[in-house]
Write an enzyme that holds these catalytic residues in place. Structure first.
Site, mmCIF file in Angstrom:
data_model
loop_
_atom_site.group_PDB
_atom_site.id
_atom_site.type_symbol
_atom_site.label_atom_id
_atom_site.label_comp_id
_atom_site.label_asym_id
_atom_site.label_seq_id
_atom_site.Cartn_x
_atom_site.Cartn_y
_atom_site.Cartn_z
ATOM 1 N N ASP A 26 0.856 -1.179 0.000
ATOM 2 C CA ASP A 26 0.000 0.000 0.000
ATOM 3 C C ASP A 26 0.901 1.241 0.000
ATOM 4 O O ASP A 26 1.785 1.347 -0.840
ATOM 5 C CB ASP A 26 -0.968 -0.049 1.191
ATOM 6 C CG ASP A 26 -1.916 1.134 1.259
ATOM 7 O OD1 ASP A 26 -2.873 1.183 0.466
ATOM 8 O OD2 ASP A 26 -1.688 2.019 2.105
ATOM 9 N N HIS A 58 -7.115 -6.000 -1.103
ATOM 10 C CA HIS A 58 -6.055 -5.007 -0.944
ATOM 11 C C HIS A 58 -4.996 -5.384 0.085
ATOM 12 O O HIS A 58 -3.859 -4.938 0.003
ATOM 13 C CB HIS A 58 -6.688 -3.661 -0.559
ATOM 14 C CG HIS A 58 -5.705 -2.550 -0.447
ATOM 15 N ND1 HIS A 58 -4.965 -2.104 -1.520
ATOM 16 C CD2 HIS A 58 -5.307 -1.796 0.622
ATOM 17 C CE1 HIS A 58 -4.174 -1.112 -1.125
ATOM 18 N NE2 HIS A 58 -4.360 -0.918 0.163
#
Length: 328
Positions: A102, A303
């Protein structure tokens, strides 16, 4: 899961970073994303340490147990990459492999771009290298997705800060479920745009935890963030408030690539895969990073790559590390 991991603080560039570490051997630095901490790498410590690596995961600047500078300008990519280089040297090492997920991925990619003399190799999870500044500026994102796009929403000082800090366990439950491959809404990933008239993380009861996440995990994240009280998310959000500035500061490096060996891992249900132009960036990865080892796509993964699919991520990392040239 966290047995054998040791904790301490290291001072770099005027901030104290909390670090977790395990193992001996070549240094591998693991950089978490938003809204996470060192704990997002809990499944990677043991396997990497057992394979002969020294594994270190900091709480990055502004996060969890680490120092949170008051000035929003203290969170530019130059500060963040500077922390990584200073940490490597403070650990007594000259070089390291840097892995980021991320927001940690732009920090890892940019550090590799700027300091190939220090970064032996780089791996990015979820976010590919959007060089030179990590991601598109909000002035562009607003045109593409509107004012309610999360990165634009985050620009308003105090607004998302208060929403996210109001109930930390609920924030982590919602954030981690919402972005996961277990969320049916992510079967076809789409950009995170906050619906008009609704709070940032929606309404209704907290979702059930997916199988890869436990109540203890939620408590650990919430407990570490509680160190900063009602400003628990202000440091992390200040990273977003420097995106426009990053593009200005790093403009001189436009056109620069990544000279060191690289690995990219993503999930096919990751919101990032739906962003404007990401498919072209991933397709061109071997041109930006000519020493690209592999591009790995994990089916059904959302994610939170290394938390959702720890075995697959560990396998990819160990394969990558095993193919690197030996250090002198």
């Amino acid at each position: 899961m966290t047995a054998g991991i040791e904790h301490r603080f290291v001072e770099v560039n005027g901030v104290k970073l909390h670090i977790a570490e395990q193992g001996e051997g070549p240094l591998v630095v693991l950089l978490h994303g938003f809204p996470e901490s060192w704990y997002s790498w809990r499944h990677q410590f043991g396997p990497l340490a057992e394979a002969g690596y020294r594994v270190v995961a900091p709480d990055q600047r502004g996060y969890a147990r680490s120092t949170q500078p008051a000035d929003a300008d203290a969170y530019s990519l130059l500060h963040l990459t500077g922390d990584v280089i200073a940490l490597i040297h403070a650990l007594g090492e000259e070089r390291a492999v840097v892995v980021g997920h991320d927001w940690g991925a732009p920090v890892a990619w940019t550090t590799a771009m700027l300091r190939p003399d220090v970064v032996r190799a780089v791996a990015g999870l979820s976010v590919p290298p959007v060089l030179p500044a990590g991601m598109a500026p909000p002035s562009v994102s607003r045109q593409q997705y509107g004012d309610r796009y999360y990165q634009v929403y985050f620009q308003q000082p105090g607004v998302a800060d208060a929403e996210l800090a109001r109930d930390l366990p609920s924030t982590f439950r919602r954030m981690l479920f919402n972005g996961s491959g277990d969320n049916p809404a992510n079967e076809k990933p789409r950009p995170w745009v906050v619906p008009e008239g609704t709070p940032l993380l929606g309404t209704g009861p907290d979702p059930e935890l997916p199988s890869w996440l436990t109540p203890e995990d939620i408590d650990t994240f919430a407990r570490d963030y509680a160190n900063h009280g009602d400003r628990a998310f202000t440091g992390p959000l200040n990273w977003y408030r420097n995106i426009e500035r990053n593009n200005e500061l790093l403009a001189v490096f436009r056109g620069r690539g990544i000279d060191v060996p690289a690995l990219y891992v993503t999930g096919d249900r990751d919101m990032v895969t739906s962003l404007h132009g990401i498919d072209r960036i991933v397709d061109a990865l071997d041109k930006v990073a000519p020493k690209l080892h592999r591009k790995v796509t994990l089916p059904g993964c959302g994610h939170w790559t290394q938390q959702e699919r720890p075995a697959e991520v560990n396998e990819a990392l160990l394969d990558f590390l095993g193919h690197l040239p030996k250090e002198d």
